[in-house]
Design an enzyme around this catalytic site. Sequence first.
Site, PDB file in Angstrom:
ATOM      1  N   TRP A 104       1.162  -1.571  -0.434  1.00 50.31           N
ATOM      2  CA  TRP A 104       0.191   0.483  -0.012  1.00 50.31           C
ATOM      3  C   TRP A 104       0.875   1.542  -0.113  1.00 50.31           C
ATOM      4  CZ3 TRP A 104      -4.520  -0.057  -2.423  1.00 50.31           C
ATOM      5  CH2 TRP A 104      -4.984  -1.899  -2.513  1.00 50.31           C
ATOM      6  N   ASP A 174      -1.122   6.792   6.176  1.00 53.65           N
ATOM      7  CA  ASP A 174      -2.663   6.048   6.236  1.00 53.65           C
ATOM      8  C   ASP A 174      -2.773   4.285   6.920  1.00 53.65           C
ATOM      9  OD1 ASP A 174      -4.429   4.430   4.563  1.00 53.65           O
ATOM     10  OD2 ASP A 174      -2.815   3.865   2.985  1.00 53.65           O
ATOM     11  N   LYS A 198     -12.567  -1.842   7.054  1.00 57.45           N
ATOM     12  CA  LYS A 198     -11.744  -2.675   7.774  1.00 57.45           C
ATOM     13  C   LYS A 198     -12.409  -2.083   9.296  1.00 57.45           C
ATOM     14  CE  LYS A 198      -8.025  -1.790   4.132  1.00 57.45           C
ATOM     15  NZ  LYS A 198      -8.150  -3.772   4.045  1.00 57.45           N
TER      16      LYS A 198
HETATM   17  N1  PMP Z   1      -4.326   1.603   1.991  1.00 51.69           N
HETATM   18  C1  PMP Z   1      -4.594   0.624   3.170  1.00 51.69           C
HETATM   19  C2  PMP Z   1      -3.617   0.260   3.755  1.00 51.69           C
HETATM   20  C3  PMP Z   1      -5.344  -0.465   3.108  1.00 51.69           C
HETATM   21  O1  PMP Z   1      -4.963  -1.920   3.578  1.00 51.69           O
HETATM   22  C4  PMP Z   1      -6.257  -0.128   1.767  1.00 51.69           C
HETATM   23  C5  PMP Z   1      -7.150  -1.206   1.110  1.00 51.69           C
HETATM   24  N2  PMP Z   1      -7.408  -2.701   1.433  1.00 51.69           N
HETATM   25  C6  PMP Z   1      -6.166   0.923   0.541  1.00 51.69           C
HETATM   26  C7  PMP Z   1      -5.218   1.412   1.019  1.00 51.69           C
HETATM   27  C8  PMP Z   1      -6.971   1.267  -0.660  1.00 51.69           C
HETATM   28  O2  PMP Z   1      -7.878   1.037   0.133  1.00 51.69           O
HETATM   29  P1  PMP Z   1      -9.712   1.580  -1.295  1.00 51.69           P
HETATM   30  O3  PMP Z   1     -10.139   0.146  -1.293  1.00 51.69           O
HETATM   31  O4  PMP Z   1     -11.146   1.856   0.224  1.00 51.69           O
HETATM   32  O5  PMP Z   1      -9.116   2.412  -2.113  1.00 51.69           O
END
Ligand code: PMP
Length: 363
Positions: A104, A174, A198
Site C-alpha cells: 500500500w 495511511d 476494515k
Molecule cells: N491502504 C491500505 C493500507 C489498505 O489496506 C487499502 C485497502 N485494502 C487501501 C489503502 C485502499 O483502500 P480503498 O480500496 O478504499 O481505496
Amino acid sequence: MTTRNYNFSAGPATLPLCVLEKAQSEILSLPGVGASVLEISHRSPAFIEIAQAAEANLRELLSIPDSYSVIFLQGGSRLQFSMVPMNLLGEHANSADYILTGSWGKNAAKEAAKEGDICVAWDGGDTNYNRLPADSDLDLNPNAGYVHFTSNETIQGVQFANEPNVGAVPLVCDASSDILHRPLDISKYGLIYACAQKNAGPAGLTVVVMRKDLLDCSSDELPGYLNYKTHADNDSMWNTPPTFAIYMLKLITDWLKDDIGGLQKMHDLNKQKAALLYEVLDANPDFYQGHAQPEFRSLMNVTFRLPDDELTAKFLAAAKEQRLTDLKGHRSVGGIRASIYNAMPMSGVEALRDFMIDFVGRH
Ligand code: PMP
C-alpha cells in the site's frame, strides 16, 4: 438467524454483531423519524445529528483537538493517494518523502508521483516487506511538504507500534487498516486518512483527520471535490456524503465507547488476540512460517505460510468446513492471512488458534 462464520476477511471485514443487530432493528425506521437512514436527506436534522455524533465519538476516542478537522469523504483510500499530494504539494513545497513498507505504501507513492516529486525515504522491498525502518534508517528531506507512511501494511502484515519521528515536516499516515485499534497522539500527525471498511464500518466512507493550518496549502484551482478545504468548510456536506456508512461509523464508535470501554481497552484486547495466533507460529516454526519479522508483527493482519501449496489448500478447505473463512493470503505474499480487526471477537481467534494447533497435529 442465519448462522454467521468467523470471517477473517481483510476488508470489507467483519463488523460487531451487536452493531449489525442495531442497524437491522432501525433499518425500516429510525426511532422518532419514521423513515430509514437510507431514505432521509443528508441535510435533515436527524441525519445531521448522526453525523455530528459520529464526529464527536471519533474526537473523543482519538482525543482529536479542535485544531484538527475531521472530514468524511468517498473514493476510498486510493483517492487519498492522489488528494494528499494534490493538496499538500504546490508552490510552498514540491516534494514529499514516502516510507515504503509494503504494497500500500508503494501504491500511494506511485499515485503521488503523478502530482509532484516523490522521494523514497526507505524501501523494505529487498526483504519482501517483512520489516520496518528505525528512525535512523530514514533518508528525510527537511524541506519536504510531508512524509507519508502506512501504519499497518494490510497485505504483508507489518505494523508500526509507534509512529516514525520525522521532525518538523508534517507526518501523513495511511491508517486504513488499523485506525481506532489503539489510542493515538494526534499531535504527532499532520494528516491521517482511513477507508472505513476494515476497522470503522462498511465500504464507501473515508475519514480524514487533518491539522487545520494545512488546509491553507490547498490551491483554489483544485476541482471542488478534490480540495480538502471544500469539505472542511462545509462540514463534509458539500455534496451528498455516504450517509449509511456514516451512520454505521456512529454505531461502531458507540460500541467502542460503551461496550469496549475506549481505545486503551481495545488495544489490550487486540494484543491478546494477536498473541494467541503468533504463539502458534512460534511454537511450530517448521510448519507455520510467519511473514513479518517478530518485532514488526501486525495486530490486525497475521500472515504466514505453510510448507507447501497442497497443505495451504487443505488448510483453507478444512478451515472453511469449521466456518473459519476468508483466510487466503494475498497473492504477493502467499499462504494465509488472518485479519483480526477490532470487531473479530476473542472467540473467533480462539477457534482459529485451536484449528491451527489441530491442523499441525494432523499433518
Ligand atoms: N491502504 C491500505 C493500507 C489498505 O489496506 C487499502 C485497502 N485494502 C487501501 C489503502 C485502499 O483502500 P480503498 O480500496 O478504499 O481505496
